[in-house]
Design an enzyme around this catalytic site. Sequence first.
Site, PDB file in Angstrom:
ATOM      1  N   CYS A 111     -19.076 -63.319  59.861  1.00  0.00           N
ATOM      2  CA  CYS A 111     -18.428 -63.687  61.131  1.00  0.00           C
ATOM      3  C   CYS A 111     -19.085 -63.023  62.338  1.00  0.00           C
ATOM      4  O   CYS A 111     -18.810 -63.394  63.476  1.00  0.00           O
ATOM      5  CB  CYS A 111     -16.950 -63.334  61.082  1.00  0.00           C
ATOM      6  N   HIS A 247     -14.130 -63.162  68.051  1.00  0.00           N
ATOM      7  CA  HIS A 247     -14.145 -63.951  66.823  1.00  0.00           C
ATOM      8  C   HIS A 247     -12.710 -64.387  66.515  1.00  0.00           C
ATOM      9  O   HIS A 247     -11.779 -63.571  66.565  1.00  0.00           O
ATOM     10  CB  HIS A 247     -14.731 -63.107  65.686  1.00  0.00           C
ATOM     11  N   ASN A 277     -10.378 -69.917  61.101  1.00  0.00           N
ATOM     12  CA  ASN A 277     -11.523 -69.001  61.210  1.00  0.00           C
ATOM     13  C   ASN A 277     -12.781 -69.749  60.745  1.00  0.00           C
ATOM     14  O   ASN A 277     -12.909 -70.068  59.567  1.00  0.00           O
ATOM     15  CB  ASN A 277     -11.225 -67.782  60.327  1.00  0.00           C
TER      16      ASN A 277
HETATM   17  O1  UT7 Z   1     -13.303 -62.882  59.664  1.00  0.00           O
HETATM   18  C1  UT7 Z   1     -12.439 -62.004  59.026  1.00  0.00           C
HETATM   19  C2  UT7 Z   1     -11.660 -62.769  58.028  1.00  0.00           C
HETATM   20  N1  UT7 Z   1     -10.502 -62.160  57.476  1.00  0.00           N
HETATM   21  C3  UT7 Z   1      -9.369 -61.913  58.161  1.00  0.00           C
HETATM   22  O2  UT7 Z   1      -9.245 -62.089  59.352  1.00  0.00           O
HETATM   23  C4  UT7 Z   1      -8.202 -61.420  57.343  1.00  0.00           C
HETATM   24  C5  UT7 Z   1      -7.306 -60.465  58.097  1.00  0.00           C
HETATM   25  N2  UT7 Z   1      -6.022 -60.355  57.391  1.00  0.00           N
HETATM   26  C6  UT7 Z   1      -5.023 -61.226  57.641  1.00  0.00           C
HETATM   27  O3  UT7 Z   1      -5.120 -62.085  58.498  1.00  0.00           O
HETATM   28  C7  UT7 Z   1      -3.744 -61.040  56.856  1.00  0.00           C
HETATM   29  O4  UT7 Z   1      -3.870 -59.921  56.008  1.00  0.00           O
HETATM   30  C8  UT7 Z   1      -3.361 -62.295  56.021  1.00  0.00           C
HETATM   31  C9  UT7 Z   1      -2.935 -63.410  56.942  1.00  0.00           C
HETATM   32  C10 UT7 Z   1      -4.540 -62.746  55.165  1.00  0.00           C
HETATM   33  C11 UT7 Z   1      -2.203 -61.988  55.099  1.00  0.00           C
HETATM   34  O5  UT7 Z   1      -1.106 -61.502  55.853  1.00  0.00           O
HETATM   35  P1  UT7 Z   1      -0.311 -60.217  55.368  1.00  0.00           P
HETATM   36  O6  UT7 Z   1       0.765 -59.989  56.333  1.00  0.00           O
HETATM   37  O7  UT7 Z   1      -1.298 -59.118  55.127  1.00  0.00           O
HETATM   38  O8  UT7 Z   1       0.340 -60.738  54.023  1.00  0.00           O
HETATM   39  P2  UT7 Z   1       0.208 -60.160  52.529  1.00  0.00           P
HETATM   40  O9  UT7 Z   1      -1.117 -60.447  51.947  1.00  0.00           O
HETATM   41  O10 UT7 Z   1       0.709 -58.747  52.534  1.00  0.00           O
HETATM   42  O11 UT7 Z   1       1.275 -61.031  51.797  1.00  0.00           O
HETATM   43  C12 UT7 Z   1       2.678 -60.954  52.102  1.00  0.00           C
HETATM   44  C13 UT7 Z   1       3.436 -61.914  51.195  1.00  0.00           C
HETATM   45  C14 UT7 Z   1       3.062 -61.767  49.735  1.00  0.00           C
HETATM   46  O12 UT7 Z   1       4.240 -62.022  48.984  1.00  0.00           O
HETATM   47  P3  UT7 Z   1       5.095 -60.798  48.381  1.00  0.00           P
HETATM   48  O13 UT7 Z   1       4.159 -60.059  47.484  1.00  0.00           O
HETATM   49  O14 UT7 Z   1       5.544 -60.010  49.578  1.00  0.00           O
HETATM   50  O15 UT7 Z   1       6.219 -61.509  47.678  1.00  0.00           O
HETATM   51  C15 UT7 Z   1       2.089 -62.870  49.472  1.00  0.00           C
HETATM   52  O16 UT7 Z   1       2.081 -63.321  48.134  1.00  0.00           O
HETATM   53  O17 UT7 Z   1       3.094 -63.257  51.534  1.00  0.00           O
HETATM   54  C16 UT7 Z   1       2.638 -63.953  50.373  1.00  0.00           C
HETATM   55  N3  UT7 Z   1       1.649 -64.923  50.789  1.00  0.00           N
HETATM   56  C17 UT7 Z   1       1.940 -66.164  51.198  1.00  0.00           C
HETATM   57  N4  UT7 Z   1       3.102 -66.807  51.303  1.00  0.00           N
HETATM   58  C18 UT7 Z   1       3.053 -68.075  51.765  1.00  0.00           C
HETATM   59  C19 UT7 Z   1       0.284 -64.747  50.869  1.00  0.00           C
HETATM   60  N5  UT7 Z   1      -0.291 -65.868  51.335  1.00  0.00           N
HETATM   61  C20 UT7 Z   1       0.704 -66.755  51.540  1.00  0.00           C
HETATM   62  C21 UT7 Z   1       0.736 -68.069  52.001  1.00  0.00           C
HETATM   63  N6  UT7 Z   1       1.929 -68.687  52.105  1.00  0.00           N
HETATM   64  N7  UT7 Z   1      -0.373 -68.732  52.368  1.00  0.00           N
END
Ligand code: UT7
Length: 320
Positions: A111, A247, A277
């Site tokens: 990125c 970005h 993204n």
């Molecule tokens: O260019 C760089 C590219 N990368 C990035 O920018 C990534 C940066 N990180 C993020 O944007 C965030 O970490 C995410 C959006 C990827 C994830 O958000 P989060 O608040 O860190 O969520 P998490 O991974 O802690 O997941 C929270 C919950 C989990 O469920 P439990 O374990 O709390 O029951 C996940 O299983 O949300 C669940 N979950 C979803 N639920 C519905 C994860 N993905 C999804 C989804 N839909 N798509």
Amino acid sequence: MTTKIIGTGHYVPERIITNDDLAMIMDTSDEWISERTGIHQRRIDTGEGVVQMASKAAKNALENAGIMAEELDMIIVATSTADYLFPNTASLVQRELGNHQCTCLDLSAACTGFLYGLNTAHAYIKAGMAKTALVIGSECLSKTMDWTERSTCILFGDGAGAVVVTEAETGIEEIVSHSDGRKGEVIICDSRPLENFLVKKDVTYAYTRMDGQEVFRFAVKTVPECIHELLEKAGIGVEEVDHFILHQANERIIHSVSKRLKAPLERFPMNLQNYGNTSAASIPILLDECNRAGMFQSGDKIVLSGFGAGLTWGAILLTW
Ligand code: UT7
């Protein structure tokens, strides 16, 4: 003497996939994706590929700059999702544009790739090795996604953005550029597995794997630090910057950077709601949309900042 952006362009595939569309093929919802990321839809490639998207963005940028492809001394394509291992994407874009002699190179820095590409063009121009260059970010991330892994695939989209740069009296003023390979695994995608007459394997193609929270923590800490470093080098204050073109990874990251820099959110244009993204393409796509919307005035101070896999990050200060 420095390097100035004299034209911008972009191209995104026609096919729009909304969050509701994704909710039909995986356990997710528009509410979850919108709240956690700000993304509402993304474009998904259905067969054009990185070269075609890059070429369309490039033609758009050349037209905007009012120059012919023959005038280019160099084409740089930042991509991590090239159609071919070789030849490089830039050479194939060159063929599409009809320039048959300039230097063509691809650059892989995920990125941050477009920023590194712009730095490279600037260095060639400063060294007298090129006068006018095309810098493109083009990505087909959808082919690297595991579409059953909901926490990663919902973030990304396909597209391309491009800028034409040339030597000028004003333009790029200051650059900071960094990498730290120790955290290489937090966002990673394998290449072709080793398989030859000595090593036999069941060939499987791996997909992008990401530790989302680690990437999030890295971005919200590193981007403001890097912009402070940039502005300190340039000897100007945050309040003097008119536009921050970051970005486009996640709305919450951009909100956090705005807060940490104490710079109003209105100075951080965003389009991630429409495209997700798009990795190396995100900054030039946004630059082009802002440029065509008439948002930039001559003399405006603009900060570009990218971050991503590697880990890699950096920022550029330029006067429009
Ligand atoms: O260019 C760089 C590219 N990368 C990035 O920018 C990534 C940066 N990180 C993020 O944007 C965030 O970490 C995410 C959006 C990827 C994830 O958000 P989060 O608040 O860190 O969520 P998490 O991974 O802690 O997941 C929270 C919950 C989990 O469920 P439990 O374990 O709390 O029951 C996940 O299983 O949300 C669940 N979950 C979803 N639920 C519905 C994860 N993905 C999804 C989804 N839909 N798509």
